[in-house]
Design a protein around this motif. Sequence first.
Motif, short mmCIF file in Angstrom:
data_model
loop_
_atom_site.label_atom_id
_atom_site.label_comp_id
_atom_site.label_asym_id
_atom_site.label_seq_id
_atom_site.Cartn_x
_atom_site.Cartn_y
_atom_site.Cartn_z
N LYS A 168 24.62 -1.73 -6.53
CA LYS A 168 24.06 -2.11 -4.56
C LYS A 168 23.20 -0.39 -4.94
N MET A 169 23.95 0.71 -5.76
CA MET A 169 23.42 1.52 -5.65
C MET A 169 22.76 2.06 -5.89
N ARG A 170 21.81 1.42 -7.10
CA ARG A 170 20.85 1.70 -8.18
C ARG A 170 20.08 0.75 -7.42
N ALA A 171 20.08 -0.56 -6.99
CA ALA A 171 19.32 -1.58 -6.29
C ALA A 171 18.48 -0.35 -4.58
N ILE A 172 19.76 0.54 -3.97
CA ILE A 172 19.46 1.34 -3.19
C ILE A 172 17.89 2.65 -3.84
N LEU A 173 18.25 2.91 -4.98
CA LEU A 173 18.10 3.61 -5.71
C LEU A 173 15.89 3.06 -6.23
N VAL A 174 15.83 2.23 -6.57
CA VAL A 174 14.92 0.87 -6.88
C VAL A 174 14.39 1.09 -5.70
N ASP A 175 14.74 0.88 -4.25
CA ASP A 175 13.51 0.34 -3.83
C ASP A 175 12.90 2.15 -3.09
N TRP A 176 13.78 1.92 -2.94
CA TRP A 176 13.64 4.04 -2.83
C TRP A 176 11.85 4.23 -3.90
N LEU A 177 12.78 4.36 -4.92
CA LEU A 177 11.26 5.29 -6.20
C LEU A 177 10.18 4.05 -5.53
N ILE A 178 10.61 2.53 -5.56
CA ILE A 178 9.03 1.86 -5.02
C ILE A 178 8.26 2.20 -3.86
N GLU A 179 9.49 3.10 -3.13
CA GLU A 179 8.16 4.09 -1.53
C GLU A 179 7.43 4.88 -1.99
N ARG A 198 18.17 -5.89 3.95
CA ARG A 198 18.00 -5.07 4.14
C ARG A 198 17.34 -4.12 3.40
N LEU A 199 17.24 -4.35 2.17
CA LEU A 199 16.07 -3.45 1.45
C LEU A 199 14.81 -3.85 1.44
N GLN A 200 13.80 -3.66 2.30
CA GLN A 200 12.98 -4.73 3.03
C GLN A 200 11.87 -3.37 2.57
N THR A 201 11.51 -2.71 1.43
CA THR A 201 10.19 -2.02 0.82
C THR A 201 9.48 -2.72 -0.42
N VAL A 202 10.17 -3.83 -0.74
CA VAL A 202 8.69 -4.48 -2.17
C VAL A 202 8.91 -5.79 -0.17
N PHE A 203 9.03 -6.47 0.29
CA PHE A 203 9.10 -7.80 1.27
C PHE A 203 7.90 -7.31 1.94
N LYS A 204 8.03 -5.89 2.61
CA LYS A 204 7.17 -5.23 3.74
C LYS A 204 5.57 -5.24 3.39
N LYS A 205 5.86 -5.38 1.57
CA LYS A 205 4.55 -4.90 1.12
C LYS A 205 3.56 -5.45 0.66
N TYR A 206 4.73 -6.52 0.27
CA TYR A 206 3.08 -7.89 0.10
C TYR A 206 3.73 -8.69 1.51
N SER A 207 3.83 -8.25 2.73
CA SER A 207 3.28 -8.69 3.77
C SER A 207 2.48 -9.06 4.17
N LYS A 208 1.87 -7.67 3.70
CA LYS A 208 0.55 -7.62 3.96
C LYS A 208 -0.53 -7.50 3.96
N PRO A 209 -2.01 -8.27 4.84
CA PRO A 209 -3.34 -9.26 4.56
C PRO A 209 -4.12 -8.32 3.10
N GLU A 210 -3.83 -7.57 2.67
CA GLU A 210 -4.56 -6.74 1.45
C GLU A 210 -4.18 -7.73 0.36
N LYS A 211 -2.71 -8.19 0.67
CA LYS A 211 -2.17 -8.61 -0.73
C LYS A 211 -1.61 -9.92 -0.55
N CYS A 212 -2.25 -10.82 0.64
CA CYS A 212 -2.20 -12.14 0.73
C CYS A 212 -1.15 -12.48 1.58
N ALA A 213 -0.38 -11.80 1.61
CA ALA A 213 1.16 -12.19 2.74
C ALA A 213 1.67 -12.97 1.17
#
Length: 433
Positions: free
Chosen positions: A209-220, A404-419
């Motif tokens: 879980k700690m690793r997943a939090i770190l990767v989510d923050w690095l993607i942000e 609860r880690l939504q960075t990737v999901f929000k990133k690819y939910s945008k119209p420029e990413k074709c949602a």
Amino acid sequence: MASRVIIPQHDRVEGNGGIKQKNAAEGQGRNRKALNDIGNLVTIRDVEAKVQRPITRSFGAKLLANAQAPGDNKKAVHGVAVGKAVAVPKPPAKRVVLSKPKPVEVIEISPDTEEVKHEKLVPQIEKSAGSKKKKKVPTMTALLTARSKAACGLSNKPKKAAVDIDACDVDDELAVVEYVEDIYMFYKLAENECRPHDYMESQPEINEKMRAILVDWLIEVHNRFDLMPETLYLTINLVDRFLSLKAVPRRELQLVGIGAMLIACKYEEIWAPEVKDFVAISESAYSNDQILKMEKAILGKLEWYITVPTPYVFLSRYIKASVPNNEMEHLVYFLAELALMHYGCITFCPSMVAASAVYVARHTLFKTPVWTETLESYTGFSEAQLIECAKMLVNMHSVAPGHRLQTVFKKYSKPEKCAVAMCSPPKSLLAST
């Protein structure tokens, strides 16, 4: 008639051994006859002599001495009559004898029986047009090889045609069409050398879980700095490899991520962020000296081995083999970034993760056929080999909206990413075996 050759006269020089001849330089400029007339007819002091042997220096001296003697005392020297024309007989023509090749014994082994037969080969002479050739009998070795291939399923079946995906890039120098196949063959060989092993058991203070939090923050952070995609994949690779080699306290886990991204930026980016930028984005959790020391520690532990094939290098190739549109391309990258966050995906090699992302994306968008001959040829994986990794990606896509880690999901939910994050995952793959 035989032609006449005029031999220039030479002055005699008295010496201790007899008569010697001078080299007359003035004779070099005179006209010369054909070489085949030399020795047929010789004129020495107005005396013609037909010779039956080559005129050597000593023999010529004797002929000259006899020619200068009184006319009555002329005599033959070694069968050559001085003063008389002697016909030189032509040498008899040699007869060419053709030897017939001897018959050779050949031992043939019949494919059906083990009897040994002896027969004589006919000499290989050109036969008339109507002659029939003997049928070629297969040897026992060829028969056994064919049976072995058939038993192993390696019979000569026609190969399925694969589309040449590099044909359109022949004129593009940056595509390096001449070397691209060799490059990806090398990536396939090198990807296992730089893979991190399962390291969670060796980390007393860190869990998945700690690793997943770190990767989510690095993607942000990657999005905030607007960095290249290669930088993100290399950053996660450096983090996992460092953690698999050294135990890290919980308070330094974020510092490891910052140091890894700093290295990846210097390696991939044209304008890399500075250390003070990472201090600011981490809200001064670490100082400049701490970040630089961690950077040095990571490079030392990894022995400066940074040039590694990440999933991204395979993604770009496999997406091209899939003949994609924008929607499918964004969906493949969405699934690949979900795989970065999931610790279980490090058990699969980068090329398999990339191929599985393409496979799941084609399932999601109902592409038929789902796995083509072209994709199998360029990825090296069959559909059955990708099922396990594909199921993992489908599970991650299914839980992404409520995670609860939504960075990737929000990133690819945008119209420029074709949602693409809003697409329904192909749950039918979970039921397949």
